[in-house]
Enzyme design. Structure first.
Site, PDB file in Angstrom:
ATOM      1  N   SER A  66     -14.779   4.139  27.552  1.00 10.64           N
ATOM      2  CA  SER A  66     -13.704   5.034  27.116  1.00 10.64           C
ATOM      3  C   SER A  66     -13.204   5.822  28.322  1.00 10.64           C
ATOM      4  CB  SER A  66     -14.246   6.024  26.080  1.00 10.64           C
ATOM      5  OG  SER A  66     -13.326   7.075  25.856  1.00 10.64           O
TER       6      SER A  66
ATOM      7  N   TYR B 187     -20.519  12.605  23.963  1.00  7.33           N
ATOM      8  CA  TYR B 187     -19.732  11.364  23.781  1.00  7.33           C
ATOM      9  C   TYR B 187     -19.280  10.840  25.153  1.00  7.33           C
ATOM     10  CZ  TYR B 187     -16.205   7.979  22.564  1.00  7.33           C
ATOM     11  OH  TYR B 187     -15.497   6.804  22.493  1.00  7.33           O
TER      12      TYR B 187
HETATM   13  P1  NDP Z   1     -14.118   2.620  14.331  1.00 10.58           P
HETATM   14  O1  NDP Z   1     -14.815   3.789  13.739  1.00 10.58           O
HETATM   15  O2  NDP Z   1     -12.909   2.099  13.638  1.00 10.58           O
HETATM   16  O3  NDP Z   1     -15.156   1.419  14.528  1.00 10.58           O
HETATM   17  C1  NDP Z   1     -16.455   1.654  14.968  1.00 10.58           C
HETATM   18  C2  NDP Z   1     -17.308   0.432  14.663  1.00 10.58           C
HETATM   19  O4  NDP Z   1     -18.638   0.693  15.152  1.00 10.58           O
HETATM   20  C3  NDP Z   1     -17.413   0.168  13.172  1.00 10.58           C
HETATM   21  O5  NDP Z   1     -17.278  -1.208  12.937  1.00 10.58           O
HETATM   22  C4  NDP Z   1     -18.823   0.619  12.831  1.00 10.58           C
HETATM   23  O6  NDP Z   1     -19.369  -0.202  11.801  1.00 10.58           O
HETATM   24  C5  NDP Z   1     -19.564   0.336  14.145  1.00 10.58           C
HETATM   25  N1  NDP Z   1     -20.789   1.113  14.256  1.00 10.58           N
HETATM   26  C6  NDP Z   1     -20.922   2.460  14.386  1.00 10.58           C
HETATM   27  N2  NDP Z   1     -22.220   2.795  14.400  1.00 10.58           N
HETATM   28  C7  NDP Z   1     -22.927   1.637  14.279  1.00 10.58           C
HETATM   29  C8  NDP Z   1     -24.304   1.323  14.218  1.00 10.58           C
HETATM   30  N3  NDP Z   1     -25.258   2.256  14.309  1.00 10.58           N
HETATM   31  N4  NDP Z   1     -24.678   0.022  14.088  1.00 10.58           N
HETATM   32  C9  NDP Z   1     -23.735  -0.943  13.996  1.00 10.58           C
HETATM   33  N5  NDP Z   1     -22.412  -0.712  14.042  1.00 10.58           N
HETATM   34  C10 NDP Z   1     -22.020   0.568  14.177  1.00 10.58           C
HETATM   35  O7  NDP Z   1     -13.756   3.057  15.811  1.00 10.58           O
HETATM   36  P2  NDP Z   1     -13.163   2.241  17.063  1.00 10.58           P
HETATM   37  O8  NDP Z   1     -12.750   0.892  16.706  1.00 10.58           O
HETATM   38  O9  NDP Z   1     -12.186   3.149  17.689  1.00 10.58           O
HETATM   39  O10 NDP Z   1     -14.447   2.217  17.997  1.00 10.58           O
HETATM   40  C11 NDP Z   1     -14.932   1.082  18.653  1.00 10.58           C
HETATM   41  C12 NDP Z   1     -15.431   1.471  20.025  1.00 10.58           C
HETATM   42  O11 NDP Z   1     -14.327   1.925  20.794  1.00 10.58           O
HETATM   43  C13 NDP Z   1     -16.448   2.608  20.029  1.00 10.58           C
HETATM   44  O12 NDP Z   1     -17.445   2.299  20.966  1.00 10.58           O
HETATM   45  C14 NDP Z   1     -15.622   3.815  20.478  1.00 10.58           C
HETATM   46  O13 NDP Z   1     -16.410   4.768  21.116  1.00 10.58           O
HETATM   47  C15 NDP Z   1     -14.674   3.151  21.433  1.00 10.58           C
HETATM   48  N6  NDP Z   1     -13.438   3.854  21.757  1.00 10.58           N
HETATM   49  C16 NDP Z   1     -12.578   4.264  20.788  1.00 10.58           C
HETATM   50  C17 NDP Z   1     -11.388   4.892  21.132  1.00 10.58           C
HETATM   51  C18 NDP Z   1     -10.429   5.424  20.119  1.00 10.58           C
HETATM   52  O14 NDP Z   1      -9.630   6.321  20.457  1.00 10.58           O
HETATM   53  N7  NDP Z   1     -10.412   4.897  18.903  1.00 10.58           N
HETATM   54  C19 NDP Z   1     -11.006   5.045  22.544  1.00 10.58           C
HETATM   55  C20 NDP Z   1     -12.016   4.608  23.478  1.00 10.58           C
HETATM   56  C21 NDP Z   1     -13.154   4.000  23.086  1.00 10.58           C
HETATM   57  P3  NDP Z   1     -20.265   0.314  10.574  1.00 10.58           P
HETATM   58  O15 NDP Z   1     -19.857   1.736  10.302  1.00 10.58           O
HETATM   59  O16 NDP Z   1     -19.934  -0.627   9.467  1.00 10.58           O
HETATM   60  O17 NDP Z   1     -21.658   0.181  11.063  1.00 10.58           O
HETATM   61  C1  8X3 Z   2     -12.108   7.850  22.573  1.00 11.74           C
HETATM   62  C2  8X3 Z   2     -11.033   8.398  23.430  1.00 11.74           C
HETATM   63  O1  8X3 Z   2     -10.056  10.513  24.361  1.00 11.74           O
HETATM   64  O2  8X3 Z   2     -10.649  10.481  21.992  1.00 11.74           O
HETATM   65  O3  8X3 Z   2     -13.104   7.303  23.345  1.00 11.74           O
HETATM   66  O4  8X3 Z   2     -12.378  10.575  23.655  1.00 11.74           O
HETATM   67  S1  8X3 Z   2     -11.049  10.070  23.350  1.00 11.74           S
END
Ligand code: NDP
Ligand code: 8X3
Length: 253
Positions: A140, A153
């Site tokens: 991220s 985070y």
């Molecule tokens: P979502 O919340 O839409 O998706 C997160 C996914 O992670 C879900 O499928 C969830 O599945 C899974 N997950 C969470 N905890 C667990 C666990 N303990 N075991 C297995 N699966 C898990 O968010 P995003 O798609 O945005 O997030 C995906 C990645 O991208 C993350 O690593 C996030 O930090 C990163 N990210 C997101 C950004 C944003 O602004 N959205 C920007 C930068 C990075 P379930 O709950 O079914 O287990």
């Molecule tokens: C998620 C992006 O800027 O919300 O990783 O932390 S931010």
């Protein structure tokens, strides 16, 4: 491997957001997808949509034994893995460090760091055996640029970035590519999770701004995964169209 056989991607966190969009895009390109996450009902639904070339596996990445068991028991037609996309992760809370909940901190460390290393360590032997593979970790911008409330985070995502570089140092001789994909503001369930189901707070984050869409990140992951083997993309950072950097916070006394 016969290049005509479909390739396989193993995606953690495919029940929503980036992971789900990535599963759909690779499926459209003819790949086999192993889709994982804790919410089994969502995985079953997605697997139905993707068809027979998809394998749903429900487990918690932070549970070391479950990760090992899921990977050890992959059926033979799904254990020839070309790409591991370590995507599962979350942010919990936006409180300053002195007010944050230690349980939230534990869960972020357990998922974003420990879950990612457990999955990586268990998948690696399957890649090493065939002398090729690609690990794509979802970091991220929060791992490079601090913001108030980002504390643990951001720390977990800095780990993802550095771990990716260190993995590549270990794996270059074994033919394994490693990339850290580092997105900024994207509309997924991320903010709903961060604000613990508060839909009003979550939707405020994306109001009146141009954010990244899950498909943008899926396309980036696909591009990274399909580069020729004479290059390795170490790290790729993508911000939203309406997002840039904070000024330094200079306190006037
Ligand atoms: P979502 O919340 O839409 O998706 C997160 C996914 O992670 C879900 O499928 C969830 O599945 C899974 N997950 C969470 N905890 C667990 C666990 N303990 N075991 C297995 N699966 C898990 O968010 P995003 O798609 O945005 O997030 C995906 C990645 O991208 C993350 O690593 C996030 O930090 C990163 N990210 C997101 C950004 C944003 O602004 N959205 C920007 C930068 C990075 P379930 O709950 O079914 O287990
Ligand atoms: C998620 C992006 O800027 O919300 O990783 O932390 S931010």
């Amino acid at each position: 491997m016969d290049s005509k056989l479909p390739k396989t991607i193993f995606i953690t966190g495919a029940t929503s957001g980036f992971g789900k969009a990535t599963a759909k895009l690779f499926n459209e390109h003819g790949w086999q997808t192993i889709i994982t996450g804790r919410r089994g009902d969502r995985l079953e639904e997605l697997a139905k949509e993707l068809g027979e070339s998809s394998l749903p596996l429900s487990f918690d990445v932070s549970d070391r034994r479950s990760v090992k068991s899921a990977i050890d028991n992959l059926p033979p037609n799904f254990n020839n893995i070309s790409v591991l996309c370590n995507n599962a992760g979350l942010a919990l809370g936006l409180e300053a460090a002195d007010n944050a909940d230690l349980d939230d901190w534990d869960q972020m460390i357990d998922t974003n760091i420990k879950g990612l290393v457990y999955t990586t360590r268990n998948i690696l032997p399957l890649m090493i055996g065939k002398g090729e593979g690609h690990i794509i970790n979802i970091g991220s911008v929060a791992g490079s640029y601090p913001y108030p409330g980002g504390n643990v985070y951001g720390g977990t995502k800095a780990f993802v970035s550095q771990f990716s570089l260190n993995l590549r140092a270990d794996l270059v001789e074994k033919g394994i590519n490693v990339t850290s994909v580092e997105p900024g503001l994207a509309e997924t369930e991320f903010s709903l999770v961060r604000f613990k189901g508060n839909t009003v707070k979550a939707s405020e984050v994306y109001k009146n701004t141009r954010f990244i869409k899950p498909k943008d990140i899926a396309e980036t992951i696909y591009w990274v995964a399909t580069r020729p083997k004479n290059i390795n993309i170490n790290r790729i950072e993508i911000m939203a169209g309406d997002q840039a950097f904070n000024p330094f916070n200079v306190i006037k006394k």
